[in-house]
Design a protein around this motif. Structure first.
Motif, PDB file in Angstrom:
ATOM      1  N   LYS A   5       2.449  20.358   5.261  1.00 26.50           N
ATOM      2  CA  LYS A   5       2.440  20.818   6.647  1.00 26.50           C
ATOM      3  C   LYS A   5       1.434  19.982   7.422  1.00 26.50           C
ATOM      4  CE  LYS A   5       3.732  25.594   5.890  1.00 26.50           C
ATOM      5  NZ  LYS A   5       3.383  26.995   6.099  1.00 26.50           N
ATOM      6  N   ALA A   6       1.881  19.464   8.569  1.00 29.54           N
ATOM      7  CA  ALA A   6       0.990  18.658   9.390  1.00 29.54           C
ATOM      8  C   ALA A   6       1.454  18.701  10.837  1.00 29.54           C
ATOM      9  CB  ALA A   6       0.956  17.223   8.889  1.00 29.54           C
ATOM     10  N   ASN A   7       0.573  19.171  11.706  1.00 30.60           N
ATOM     11  CA  ASN A   7       0.864  19.131  13.129  1.00 30.60           C
ATOM     12  C   ASN A   7       0.327  17.822  13.708  1.00 30.60           C
ATOM     13  OD1 ASN A   7      -1.944  19.490  13.649  1.00 30.60           O
ATOM     14  ND2 ASN A   7      -1.704  21.717  13.634  1.00 30.60           N
ATOM     15  N   SER A   8       0.445  17.630  14.999  1.00 29.87           N
ATOM     16  CA  SER A   8       0.026  16.358  15.605  1.00 29.87           C
ATOM     17  C   SER A   8      -1.474  16.110  15.439  1.00 29.87           C
ATOM     18  CB  SER A   8       0.416  16.295  17.078  1.00 29.87           C
ATOM     19  OG  SER A   8      -0.222  17.314  17.809  1.00 29.87           O
ATOM     20  N   ARG A   9      -2.278  17.173  15.460  1.00 29.56           N
ATOM     21  CA  ARG A   9      -3.723  17.013  15.223  1.00 29.56           C
ATOM     22  C   ARG A   9      -3.996  16.536  13.801  1.00 29.56           C
ATOM     23  NH1 ARG A   9      -6.149  22.198  17.631  1.00 29.56           N
ATOM     24  NH2 ARG A   9      -4.999  22.885  15.841  1.00 29.56           N
ATOM     25  N   ASP A  10      -3.240  17.069  12.847  1.00 25.50           N
ATOM     26  CA  ASP A  10      -3.390  16.642  11.455  1.00 25.50           C
ATOM     27  C   ASP A  10      -3.006  15.176  11.285  1.00 25.50           C
ATOM     28  OD1 ASP A  10      -4.134  19.240  10.640  1.00 25.50           O
ATOM     29  OD2 ASP A  10      -2.035  19.793  10.286  1.00 25.50           O
ATOM     30  N   VAL A  11      -1.915  14.782  11.914  1.00 27.33           N
ATOM     31  CA  VAL A  11      -1.478  13.377  11.841  1.00 27.33           C
ATOM     32  C   VAL A  11      -2.542  12.473  12.447  1.00 27.33           C
ATOM     33  CG1 VAL A  11       0.236  11.715  12.676  1.00 27.33           C
ATOM     34  CG2 VAL A  11       0.985  13.914  11.729  1.00 27.33           C
ATOM     35  N   ASP A  12      -3.112  12.877  13.576  1.00 26.06           N
ATOM     36  CA  ASP A  12      -4.190  12.094  14.184  1.00 26.06           C
ATOM     37  C   ASP A  12      -5.391  11.979  13.246  1.00 26.06           C
ATOM     38  OD1 ASP A  12      -2.746  11.676  16.499  1.00 26.06           O
ATOM     39  OD2 ASP A  12      -3.998  12.950  17.762  1.00 26.06           O
ATOM     40  N   MET A  13      -5.744  13.074  12.590  1.00 27.29           N
ATOM     41  CA  MET A  13      -6.881  13.065  11.674  1.00 27.29           C
ATOM     42  C   MET A  13      -6.618  12.125  10.497  1.00 27.29           C
ATOM     43  SD  MET A  13      -8.770  16.275   9.776  1.00 27.29           S
ATOM     44  CE  MET A  13      -8.680  17.220  11.277  1.00 27.29           C
ATOM     45  N   LEU A  14      -5.414  12.192   9.941  1.00 31.27           N
ATOM     46  CA  LEU A  14      -5.070  11.293   8.838  1.00 31.27           C
ATOM     47  C   LEU A  14      -5.034   9.850   9.327  1.00 31.27           C
ATOM     48  CD1 LEU A  14      -4.297  10.907   5.878  1.00 31.27           C
ATOM     49  CD2 LEU A  14      -1.903  11.339   6.539  1.00 31.27           C
ATOM     50  N   ALA A  15      -4.530   9.618  10.517  1.00 26.85           N
ATOM     51  CA  ALA A  15      -4.497   8.269  11.085  1.00 26.85           C
ATOM     52  C   ALA A  15      -5.910   7.701  11.212  1.00 26.85           C
ATOM     53  CB  ALA A  15      -3.804   8.293  12.441  1.00 26.85           C
ATOM     54  N   ARG A  16      -6.835   8.516  11.693  1.00 25.57           N
ATOM     55  CA  ARG A  16      -8.222   8.066  11.819  1.00 25.57           C
ATOM     56  C   ARG A  16      -8.830   7.792  10.453  1.00 25.57           C
ATOM     57  NH1 ARG A  16      -9.431  13.007  14.629  1.00 25.57           N
ATOM     58  NH2 ARG A  16     -11.425  12.927  13.539  1.00 25.57           N
ATOM     59  N   LEU A  17      -8.503   8.636   9.474  1.00 24.61           N
ATOM     60  CA  LEU A  17      -9.035   8.449   8.129  1.00 24.61           C
ATOM     61  C   LEU A  17      -8.521   7.157   7.496  1.00 24.61           C
ATOM     62  CD1 LEU A  17     -10.681   9.672   5.746  1.00 24.61           C
ATOM     63  CD2 LEU A  17      -8.507  10.591   4.932  1.00 24.61           C
ATOM     64  N   ILE A  18      -7.228   6.931   7.573  1.00 18.98           N
ATOM     65  CA  ILE A  18      -6.695   5.733   6.904  1.00 18.98           C
ATOM     66  C   ILE A  18      -7.205   4.460   7.573  1.00 18.98           C
ATOM     67  CG2 ILE A  18      -4.713   6.961   5.956  1.00 18.98           C
ATOM     68  CD1 ILE A  18      -2.925   5.654   8.029  1.00 18.98           C
ATOM     69  N   ARG A  19      -7.374   4.495   8.889  1.00 18.04           N
ATOM     70  CA  ARG A  19      -7.945   3.326   9.579  1.00 18.04           C
ATOM     71  C   ARG A  19      -9.388   3.109   9.127  1.00 18.04           C
ATOM     72  NH1 ARG A  19      -8.315   4.427  15.428  1.00 18.04           N
ATOM     73  NH2 ARG A  19     -10.205   5.477  14.781  1.00 18.04           N
ATOM     74  N   ALA A  20     -10.177   4.167   9.128  1.00 18.56           N
ATOM     75  CA  ALA A  20     -11.599   4.041   8.797  1.00 18.56           C
ATOM     76  C   ALA A  20     -11.815   3.641   7.342  1.00 18.56           C
ATOM     77  CB  ALA A  20     -12.326   5.348   9.103  1.00 18.56           C
ATOM     78  N   GLU A  21     -10.947   4.086   6.452  1.00 19.21           N
ATOM     79  CA  GLU A  21     -11.108   3.779   5.027  1.00 19.21           C
ATOM     80  C   GLU A  21     -10.502   2.436   4.623  1.00 19.21           C
ATOM     81  OE1 GLU A  21     -12.638   5.215   2.438  1.00 19.21           O
ATOM     82  OE2 GLU A  21     -13.306   7.054   3.395  1.00 19.21           O
ATOM     83  N   ALA A  22      -9.442   1.988   5.327  1.00 20.50           N
ATOM     84  CA  ALA A  22      -8.715   0.831   4.798  1.00 20.50           C
ATOM     85  C   ALA A  22      -8.132  -0.105   5.846  1.00 20.50           C
ATOM     86  CB  ALA A  22      -7.599   1.330   3.884  1.00 20.50           C
ATOM     87  N   GLU A  23      -8.662  -0.140   7.037  1.00 26.83           N
ATOM     88  CA  GLU A  23      -8.100  -1.011   8.069  1.00 26.83           C
ATOM     89  C   GLU A  23      -8.037  -2.462   7.603  1.00 26.83           C
ATOM     90  OE1 GLU A  23      -8.435  -1.430  12.825  1.00 26.83           O
ATOM     91  OE2 GLU A  23     -10.344  -1.385  11.750  1.00 26.83           O
ATOM     92  N   GLY A  24      -9.032  -2.916   6.902  1.00 27.65           N
ATOM     93  CA  GLY A  24      -9.067  -4.289   6.403  1.00 27.65           C
ATOM     94  C   GLY A  24      -8.039  -4.581   5.317  1.00 27.65           C
ATOM     95  N   GLU A  25      -7.393  -3.556   4.799  1.00 31.02           N
ATOM     96  CA  GLU A  25      -6.388  -3.710   3.753  1.00 31.02           C
ATOM     97  C   GLU A  25      -4.977  -3.814   4.333  1.00 31.02           C
ATOM     98  OE1 GLU A  25      -7.483  -3.200   0.114  1.00 31.02           O
ATOM     99  OE2 GLU A  25      -9.239  -3.807   1.253  1.00 31.02           O
ATOM    100  N   GLY A  26      -4.849  -3.761   5.643  1.00 30.16           N
ATOM    101  CA  GLY A  26      -3.549  -3.858   6.286  1.00 30.16           C
ATOM    102  C   GLY A  26      -2.746  -2.569   6.177  1.00 30.16           C
ATOM    103  N   ASP A  27      -1.520  -2.638   6.677  1.00 26.72           N
ATOM    104  CA  ASP A  27      -0.668  -1.443   6.704  1.00 26.72           C
ATOM    105  C   ASP A  27      -0.457  -0.858   5.315  1.00 26.72           C
ATOM    106  OD1 ASP A  27      -0.467  -1.985   9.390  1.00 26.72           O
ATOM    107  OD2 ASP A  27       1.699  -2.310   9.375  1.00 26.72           O
ATOM    108  N   LEU A  28      -0.180  -1.710   4.337  1.00 27.34           N
ATOM    109  CA  LEU A  28       0.090  -1.217   2.989  1.00 27.34           C
ATOM    110  C   LEU A  28      -1.139  -0.525   2.401  1.00 27.34           C
ATOM    111  CD1 LEU A  28       2.261  -0.961   0.855  1.00 27.34           C
ATOM    112  CD2 LEU A  28       1.641  -3.223   0.015  1.00 27.34           C
ATOM    113  N   GLY A  29      -2.302  -1.093   2.588  1.00 26.89           N
ATOM    114  CA  GLY A  29      -3.527  -0.458   2.106  1.00 26.89           C
ATOM    115  C   GLY A  29      -3.790   0.874   2.780  1.00 26.89           C
ATOM    116  N   MET A  30      -3.514   0.949   4.080  1.00 25.47           N
ATOM    117  CA  MET A  30      -3.703   2.219   4.786  1.00 25.47           C
ATOM    118  C   MET A  30      -2.691   3.257   4.311  1.00 25.47           C
ATOM    119  SD  MET A  30      -4.930   1.216   8.649  1.00 25.47           S
ATOM    120  CE  MET A  30      -3.735  -0.078   8.980  1.00 25.47           C
ATOM    121  N   LEU A  31      -1.456   2.834   4.044  1.00 24.42           N
ATOM    122  CA  LEU A  31      -0.466   3.768   3.485  1.00 24.42           C
ATOM    123  C   LEU A  31      -0.942   4.318   2.140  1.00 24.42           C
ATOM    124  CD1 LEU A  31       2.872   1.912   4.295  1.00 24.42           C
ATOM    125  CD2 LEU A  31       2.190   4.158   5.170  1.00 24.42           C
ATOM    126  N   MET A  32      -1.536   3.462   1.326  1.00 20.76           N
ATOM    127  CA  MET A  32      -2.014   3.904   0.013  1.00 20.76           C
ATOM    128  C   MET A  32      -3.145   4.918   0.137  1.00 20.76           C
ATOM    129  SD  MET A  32      -1.884   0.464  -2.242  1.00 20.76           S
ATOM    130  CE  MET A  32      -0.407  -0.522  -2.301  1.00 20.76           C
TER     131      MET A  32
END
Length: 140
Positions: A5-32
Motif C-alpha cells: 500500500k502506498a499513497n502519493s506521500r509514500d511514493v514521494d518518500m520512497l522517491a526521496r530515499l532512493i535518490r538520497a541513497e543511490a542517485e550516483g548509481e543511476g536509475d537501476l541502482g535507485m530501483l534496487m
C-alpha cells in the motif's frame, strides 16, 4: 498492481530515499534500493518485523537508512524518482536486489556474507544481501 500500500506521500518518500541513497548509481541502482525498501515492508521477518508502512521502513531505528539523517533526503521529490518509486511499489524487481533486505557500500570487495546474510551480488558501489527463503519467505 501495487505489492504494498502506498499513497502519493509514500511514493514521494520512497522517491526521496532512493535518490538520497543511490542517485550516483543511476536509475537501476535507485530501483534496487527501492526493491530493498519494498522487501522490508513485505518481509515481516528478522530485523523488519512489524514494518508495515513506508514511514516505518524509511525511519526504522535502529536499522534504518543513513540518508534520513542528511538534508538531501528532505528535498522535494522529483518526477524521475517518483516514476522509479512507483515501479518498485508496483512490483518491479532488479537482480541482485530482487529478494534483498540489506545493502551497503564497502570500501573494497563485497564480503560473501554480512551479518550472516548471503551476498546476492553487487551493482556499482553497493553490495546486496538476502535472507534465506526459510527465514523470510515473503520476499521470495
Amino acid at each position: 498492481m501495487a505489492v504494498i500500500k502506498a499513497n502519493s506521500r509514500d511514493v514521494d518518500m520512497l522517491a526521496r530515499l532512493i535518490r538520497a541513497e543511490a542517485e550516483g548509481e543511476g536509475d537501476l541502482g535507485m530501483l534496487m534500493v527501492g526493491n530493498v525498501g519494498v522487501n522490508r515492508i513485505l518481509s515481516n521477518c528478522l530485523d523488519f518485523r512489524n514494518i508495515r508502512t513506508m514511514r516505518d521502513m524509511v525511519f526504522q531505528s535502529p536499522g534504518g537508512y543513513e540518508a534520513v539523517q542528511k538534508p538531501y533526503f528532505y528535498q522535494r521529490a522529483r518526477d524521475k524518482e517518483r516514476r522509479l518509486a512507483r515501479r518498485v511499489v508496483n512490483g518491479e524487481r532488479q537482480h541482485p536486489a530482487s529478494n534483498a533486505l540489506w545493502f551497503f557500500r564497502p570500501s573494497g570487495n563485497c564480503p560473501g556474507q554480512w551479518f550472516n546474510q548471503r551476498n546476492s551480488g553487487r551493482y556499482k558501489a553497493h553490495c546486496f544481501f538476502v535472507p534465506t527463503p526459510q527465514d523470510c519467505p515473503r520476499v521470495y
